[in-house]
Design a protein around this motif. Structure first.
Motif, PDB file in Angstrom:
ATOM      1  N   THR A  62       0.843  -1.092  -0.154  1.00  0.00           N
ATOM      2  CA  THR A  62      -0.075  -0.107   0.046  1.00  0.00           C
ATOM      3  C   THR A  62       0.788   1.122   0.035  1.00  0.00           C
ATOM      4  O   THR A  62       2.021   1.191   0.460  1.00  0.00           O
ATOM      5  CB  THR A  62      -0.885   0.032   1.359  1.00  0.00           C
ATOM      6  OG1 THR A  62      -0.036  -0.002   2.319  1.00  0.00           O
ATOM      7  CG2 THR A  62      -1.747  -1.107   1.309  1.00  0.00           C
ATOM      8  N   THR A 110     -10.914   2.663   3.160  1.00  0.00           N
ATOM      9  CA  THR A 110     -10.063   2.443   1.793  1.00  0.00           C
ATOM     10  C   THR A 110     -11.162   1.547   0.834  1.00  0.00           C
ATOM     11  O   THR A 110     -11.093   1.402  -0.254  1.00  0.00           O
ATOM     12  CB  THR A 110      -8.760   1.671   1.985  1.00  0.00           C
ATOM     13  OG1 THR A 110      -8.286   1.408   0.813  1.00  0.00           O
ATOM     14  CG2 THR A 110      -8.864   0.397   2.694  1.00  0.00           C
ATOM     15  N   GLU A 111     -12.006   0.479   1.521  1.00  0.00           N
ATOM     16  CA  GLU A 111     -12.604  -0.389   0.755  1.00  0.00           C
ATOM     17  C   GLU A 111     -14.041   0.402   0.021  1.00  0.00           C
ATOM     18  O   GLU A 111     -14.119   0.031  -1.061  1.00  0.00           O
ATOM     19  CB  GLU A 111     -13.334  -1.525   1.880  1.00  0.00           C
ATOM     20  CG  GLU A 111     -12.233  -2.573   1.947  1.00  0.00           C
ATOM     21  CD  GLU A 111     -12.766  -3.517   3.065  1.00  0.00           C
ATOM     22  OE1 GLU A 111     -13.049  -4.595   2.902  1.00  0.00           O
ATOM     23  OE2 GLU A 111     -13.011  -3.003   4.247  1.00  0.00           O
ATOM     24  N   LEU A 163     -13.507   3.426  -0.584  1.00  0.00           N
ATOM     25  CA  LEU A 163     -12.962   4.249  -2.121  1.00  0.00           C
ATOM     26  C   LEU A 163     -12.821   3.266  -3.311  1.00  0.00           C
ATOM     27  O   LEU A 163     -13.059   3.725  -4.360  1.00  0.00           O
ATOM     28  CB  LEU A 163     -11.905   4.911  -1.710  1.00  0.00           C
ATOM     29  CG  LEU A 163     -12.002   6.140  -0.594  1.00  0.00           C
ATOM     30  CD1 LEU A 163     -10.604   6.641  -0.187  1.00  0.00           C
ATOM     31  CD2 LEU A 163     -12.811   7.322  -1.141  1.00  0.00           C
ATOM     32  N   GLU A 164     -12.463   2.172  -2.969  1.00  0.00           N
ATOM     33  CA  GLU A 164     -12.070   1.120  -4.132  1.00  0.00           C
ATOM     34  C   GLU A 164     -13.444   0.572  -4.678  1.00  0.00           C
ATOM     35  O   GLU A 164     -13.392   0.587  -5.808  1.00  0.00           O
ATOM     36  CB  GLU A 164     -11.330  -0.173  -3.398  1.00  0.00           C
ATOM     37  CG  GLU A 164     -10.040   0.188  -3.076  1.00  0.00           C
ATOM     38  CD  GLU A 164      -9.316  -1.079  -2.058  1.00  0.00           C
ATOM     39  OE1 GLU A 164      -8.145  -0.858  -2.039  1.00  0.00           O
ATOM     40  OE2 GLU A 164     -10.127  -2.122  -1.861  1.00  0.00           O
ATOM     41  N   GLU A 165     -14.469   0.486  -3.967  1.00  0.00           N
ATOM     42  CA  GLU A 165     -15.782   0.264  -4.531  1.00  0.00           C
ATOM     43  C   GLU A 165     -16.336   1.265  -5.193  1.00  0.00           C
ATOM     44  O   GLU A 165     -16.793   0.913  -6.353  1.00  0.00           O
ATOM     45  CB  GLU A 165     -16.750  -0.384  -3.342  1.00  0.00           C
ATOM     46  CG  GLU A 165     -16.358  -1.615  -2.873  1.00  0.00           C
ATOM     47  CD  GLU A 165     -17.308  -1.943  -1.612  1.00  0.00           C
ATOM     48  OE1 GLU A 165     -18.309  -1.651  -1.667  1.00  0.00           O
ATOM     49  OE2 GLU A 165     -16.938  -2.867  -0.919  1.00  0.00           O
ATOM     50  N   LEU A 186     -14.700   3.304  -6.821  1.00  0.00           N
ATOM     51  CA  LEU A 186     -13.777   3.705  -8.087  1.00  0.00           C
ATOM     52  C   LEU A 186     -14.214   2.846  -9.060  1.00  0.00           C
ATOM     53  O   LEU A 186     -14.337   3.082 -10.267  1.00  0.00           O
ATOM     54  CB  LEU A 186     -12.305   3.319  -7.713  1.00  0.00           C
ATOM     55  CG  LEU A 186     -11.235   3.448  -8.794  1.00  0.00           C
ATOM     56  CD1 LEU A 186     -11.524   4.923  -9.526  1.00  0.00           C
ATOM     57  CD2 LEU A 186      -9.869   3.228  -8.543  1.00  0.00           C
ATOM     58  N   VAL A 187     -14.533   1.469  -8.543  1.00  0.00           N
ATOM     59  CA  VAL A 187     -14.965   0.305  -9.617  1.00  0.00           C
ATOM     60  C   VAL A 187     -16.282   0.856 -10.009  1.00  0.00           C
ATOM     61  O   VAL A 187     -16.652   0.781 -11.142  1.00  0.00           O
ATOM     62  CB  VAL A 187     -15.170  -1.214  -8.701  1.00  0.00           C
ATOM     63  CG1 VAL A 187     -15.908  -1.925  -9.656  1.00  0.00           C
ATOM     64  CG2 VAL A 187     -13.817  -1.442  -8.119  1.00  0.00           C
ATOM     65  N   GLU A 215     -15.821   3.586 -12.515  1.00  0.00           N
ATOM     66  CA  GLU A 215     -15.320   3.127 -13.924  1.00  0.00           C
ATOM     67  C   GLU A 215     -16.157   2.410 -14.618  1.00  0.00           C
ATOM     68  O   GLU A 215     -16.509   2.538 -15.847  1.00  0.00           O
ATOM     69  CB  GLU A 215     -14.068   2.274 -13.754  1.00  0.00           C
ATOM     70  CG  GLU A 215     -12.928   2.798 -13.220  1.00  0.00           C
ATOM     71  CD  GLU A 215     -11.706   2.124 -12.645  1.00  0.00           C
ATOM     72  OE1 GLU A 215     -10.622   2.595 -12.782  1.00  0.00           O
ATOM     73  OE2 GLU A 215     -11.762   0.999 -12.604  1.00  0.00           O
TER      74      GLU A 215
END
Lengths: 116, 216
Positions: free
Chosen positions: A72, A99-100, A102-104, A106-107, A110
């Motif tokens: 990371t 962070t999870e 934010l990751e979700e 972002l997915v 996209e």
């Protein structure tokens, strides 16, 4: 005609160095003699920093740096208090880490962008 | 018709005064005006302009500026023989090589901040060059890191009292100039109109001075 002497009261810099204070270490060396040997090779342009340079310290080694895996990285940014509260609320509600979320997000972003 | 190459050198007693900043801007404006200009970076330790040139090239910025690292001014002058203008970015500290650079140059520019701590060592360098036979008329200061108009006026008066000249205009102390250069731009390419205008004013006065030097 303008009176430049008025500037002297503004500046507070005192008197500048006189010619007597000239640097005396600017004397160029004598030109090289032909017996000095073969001409020096040109400087390699692709690696300008490889000339004899002061040794720069490497990365600091301590317990933290030895534990560092590179998995990371820091991701620091400024957000509004409202954004911060919303993300934290979602994280708390779903039992996930920030962070999870934010990751979700972002997915999802996209996926939404490619569907346009 | 034989091409006559003009050498303009930027020198200083200490680092961070703005040599590379002004050299890059002069190169950018000269090339934009259609001159065949080359930058000779003589600061082989820092290679500031070479690094900047890499960023500029990677980003595909126009105009393309010719930049090369050299060990001394003689090598730079040989390599730039077919150019109109050679812009020399001198080593970080004044030394004997500064005299060699000055002897080869039509104009020697020394950037300086407005504090006594900046001005005094810089003035001593110019006094030293005069002592080595460089005509005073070839030596000129460029004011940089200026906070207020009064500060610029005071620095200019101080320089004139020492027997030298400062170019009209100055560069204010602004992060925007550093940001522009971080991104491969010259200070005259900053997107902030007021700062661009101030950079343009200083570089234009430098270009005018180069023109006077070239015409004898």
């Amino acid at each position: 005609m303008a009176d430049a002497s008025k500037l002297k009261s503004l500046r507070g810099l005192g008197a500048p160095p006189s010619p007597d204070e000239a640097r005396d270490d600017l004397v160029p060396p004598p030109p090289p003699q032909p017996a000095d040997g073969p001409p020096q090779p040109p400087i390699p342009q692709a690696a300008p920093r490889q000339s004899p340079a002061p040794i720069t310290p490497g990365p600091r080694i301590d317990a933290r740096s030895l534990r560092r895996s590179g998995r990371t990285v820091h991701f620091a940014t400024k957000v509004t208090p409202e954004f911060d509260a919303r993300v934290r609320q979602i994280a708390a509600d779903t039992g996930k880490m920030l962070t999870e979320i934010l990751e979700e997000a972002l997915v999802a972003y996209e996926k939404q962008s490619t569907n346009r | 018709m034989q091409r006559i190459m003009i050498i303009v050198a930027f020198v200083s007693q200490k680092g961070g005064v703005g040599k590379s900043t002004l050299a890059r801007a002069l190169a950018r404006e000269a090339v934009s005006s259609g001159l065949n200009a080359k930058v000779g970076d003589l600061d082989t330790d820092q290679a500031t302009i070479v690094d900047w040139h890499k960023v500029r090239t990677q980003r595909g910025l126009e105009p393309v500026i010719s930049v090369e690292l050299f060990r001394n001014v003689t090598d730079a002058a040989k390599a730039a023989a077919q150019h109109d203008l050679l812009i020399v970015d001198g080593p970080a500290k004044a030394s004997a090589s500064t005299t060699e650079i000055a002897k080869a140059s039509a104009l020697v520019v020394q950037p300086s901040g407005p504090a006594r701590d900046d001005l005094n060592p810089a003035i001593r360098v110019f006094h030293g060059l005069v002592k080595q036979g460089i005509p005073q008329s070839r030596l000129v200061f460029a004011l940089n890191h200026i906070g207020t108009e009064n500060e610029a006026d005071a620095a200019r008066a101080y320089i004139e009292e020492a027997g030298f000249a400062a170019l009209p205009g100055y560069l204010p102390e602004r992060p925007a100039y550093r940001i522009a250069q971080n991104e491969g731009y010259a200070i005259t390419e900053t997107r902030f109109a007021t700062l661009k205008k101030q950079a343009d004013t200083l570089i234009q006065s430098l270009i005018d001075r180069v023109g006077e030097a070239a015409n004898g």
